[in-house]
Scaffold this motif. Structure first.
Motif, mmCIF file in Angstrom:
data_model
loop_
_atom_site.group_PDB
_atom_site.id
_atom_site.type_symbol
_atom_site.label_atom_id
_atom_site.label_comp_id
_atom_site.label_asym_id
_atom_site.label_seq_id
_atom_site.Cartn_x
_atom_site.Cartn_y
_atom_site.Cartn_z
ATOM 1 N N GLN A 1 0.731 -1.202 0.119
ATOM 2 C CA GLN A 1 0.011 -0.082 -0.148
ATOM 3 C C GLN A 1 0.756 1.393 0.136
ATOM 4 O OE1 GLN A 1 -2.760 0.217 3.254
ATOM 5 N NE2 GLN A 1 -3.869 1.720 2.207
ATOM 6 N N LEU A 2 1.883 1.400 0.843
ATOM 7 C CA LEU A 2 2.875 2.422 0.688
ATOM 8 C C LEU A 2 3.471 2.548 -0.461
ATOM 9 C CD1 LEU A 2 4.294 4.574 2.629
ATOM 10 C CD2 LEU A 2 5.721 3.146 3.315
ATOM 11 N N GLU A 3 4.012 1.526 -1.149
ATOM 12 C CA GLU A 3 4.582 1.586 -2.373
ATOM 13 C C GLU A 3 3.918 2.034 -3.107
ATOM 14 O OE1 GLU A 3 7.730 -1.458 -4.829
ATOM 15 O OE2 GLU A 3 6.681 -2.057 -3.127
ATOM 16 N N LEU A 4 2.575 1.530 -3.581
ATOM 17 C CA LEU A 4 1.648 1.943 -4.458
ATOM 18 C C LEU A 4 1.445 3.387 -4.192
ATOM 19 C CD1 LEU A 4 -0.988 -0.778 -4.552
ATOM 20 C CD2 LEU A 4 0.359 -0.236 -6.275
ATOM 21 N N LYS A 5 1.026 3.965 -3.062
ATOM 22 C CA LYS A 5 0.941 5.445 -2.794
ATOM 23 C C LYS A 5 1.907 6.157 -3.411
ATOM 24 C CE LYS A 5 -0.062 8.522 1.303
ATOM 25 N NZ LYS A 5 1.021 9.337 0.852
ATOM 26 N N ASP B 1 4.289 14.755 -16.589
ATOM 27 C CA ASP B 1 3.748 14.895 -17.685
ATOM 28 C C ASP B 1 4.039 13.977 -18.578
ATOM 29 O OD1 ASP B 1 1.710 16.697 -18.079
ATOM 30 O OD2 ASP B 1 3.070 18.363 -18.735
ATOM 31 N N GLY B 2 3.429 13.814 -19.816
ATOM 32 C CA GLY B 2 3.566 12.759 -20.836
ATOM 33 C C GLY B 2 3.201 11.416 -20.840
ATOM 34 N N GLU B 3 2.686 11.156 -22.029
ATOM 35 C CA GLU B 3 1.909 9.772 -21.912
ATOM 36 C C GLU B 3 3.069 8.554 -21.726
ATOM 37 O OE1 GLU B 3 -0.199 9.122 -25.705
ATOM 38 O OE2 GLU B 3 -1.225 11.053 -25.394
ATOM 39 N N HIS B 4 4.108 8.598 -22.339
ATOM 40 C CA HIS B 4 4.975 7.506 -22.185
ATOM 41 C C HIS B 4 5.624 7.366 -20.566
ATOM 42 C CE1 HIS B 4 7.645 10.920 -22.931
ATOM 43 N NE2 HIS B 4 8.500 10.305 -22.278
ATOM 44 N N HIS B 5 5.518 8.698 -19.931
ATOM 45 C CA HIS B 5 5.923 8.522 -18.477
ATOM 46 C C HIS B 5 4.864 7.870 -17.789
ATOM 47 C CE1 HIS B 5 9.476 10.657 -18.760
ATOM 48 N NE2 HIS B 5 8.767 11.883 -19.545
ATOM 49 N N LYS B 6 3.278 8.145 -18.098
ATOM 50 C CA LYS B 6 2.511 7.415 -17.359
ATOM 51 C C LYS B 6 2.478 5.892 -17.535
ATOM 52 C CE LYS B 6 -0.011 11.254 -16.397
ATOM 53 N NZ LYS B 6 0.010 12.121 -14.892
ATOM 54 N N GLN B 7 2.663 5.749 -18.685
ATOM 55 C CA GLN B 7 2.629 4.091 -19.021
ATOM 56 C C GLN B 7 3.596 3.523 -18.219
ATOM 57 O OE1 GLN B 7 3.659 3.028 -22.946
ATOM 58 N NE2 GLN B 7 2.924 0.930 -22.607
ATOM 59 N N TYR B 8 4.762 4.212 -17.854
ATOM 60 C CA TYR B 8 6.052 3.506 -17.141
ATOM 61 C C TYR B 8 5.052 3.364 -15.789
ATOM 62 C CZ TYR B 8 9.809 3.725 -13.642
ATOM 63 O OH TYR B 8 10.573 3.364 -12.677
ATOM 64 N N PHE B 9 4.537 4.416 -15.126
ATOM 65 C CA PHE B 9 4.021 4.278 -13.843
ATOM 66 C C PHE B 9 3.112 3.326 -13.675
ATOM 67 C CE2 PHE B 9 6.062 8.313 -13.262
ATOM 68 C CZ PHE B 9 6.754 8.050 -12.197
ATOM 69 N N LEU B 10 2.061 3.074 -14.886
ATOM 70 C CA LEU B 10 1.212 1.970 -14.843
ATOM 71 C C LEU B 10 1.831 0.614 -14.693
ATOM 72 C CD1 LEU B 10 -1.294 3.266 -17.414
ATOM 73 C CD2 LEU B 10 -1.816 2.886 -14.842
ATOM 74 N N ILE B 11 3.082 0.421 -15.468
ATOM 75 C CA ILE B 11 3.869 -0.819 -15.362
ATOM 76 C C ILE B 11 4.292 -1.135 -13.954
ATOM 77 C CG2 ILE B 11 5.826 -2.046 -16.397
ATOM 78 C CD1 ILE B 11 5.301 -0.613 -19.234
ATOM 79 N N GLN B 12 4.799 0.038 -13.404
ATOM 80 C CA GLN B 12 5.489 -0.191 -12.014
ATOM 81 C C GLN B 12 4.245 -0.627 -11.160
ATOM 82 O OE1 GLN B 12 8.643 -0.142 -11.664
ATOM 83 N NE2 GLN B 12 8.590 0.179 -13.851
#
Length: 43
Positions: A3-7, A17-28
């Motif tokens: 939970q802490l890590e996800l937060k 900003d930026g779609e490719h950065h958002k995708q990186y975080f979704l993968i994480q």
């Protein structure tokens, strides 16, 4: 722990900003949740 890590990951993703950065975080987030992703998904 998850939970802490996800937060932390979600908080970082919100301010990036930026779609490719958002995708990186979704993968994480998927990794933390134990979601297996297909090979070949561009980070």
């Amino acid at each position: 722990m998850k939970q802490l890590e996800l937060k932390q990951i979600v908080e970082e993703a919100i301010y990036i900003d930026g779609e490719h950065h958002k995708q990186y975080f979704l993968i994480q987030i998927a990794k933390v949740l134990g979601i297996e992703l297909e090979e070949g998904i561009a980070p």
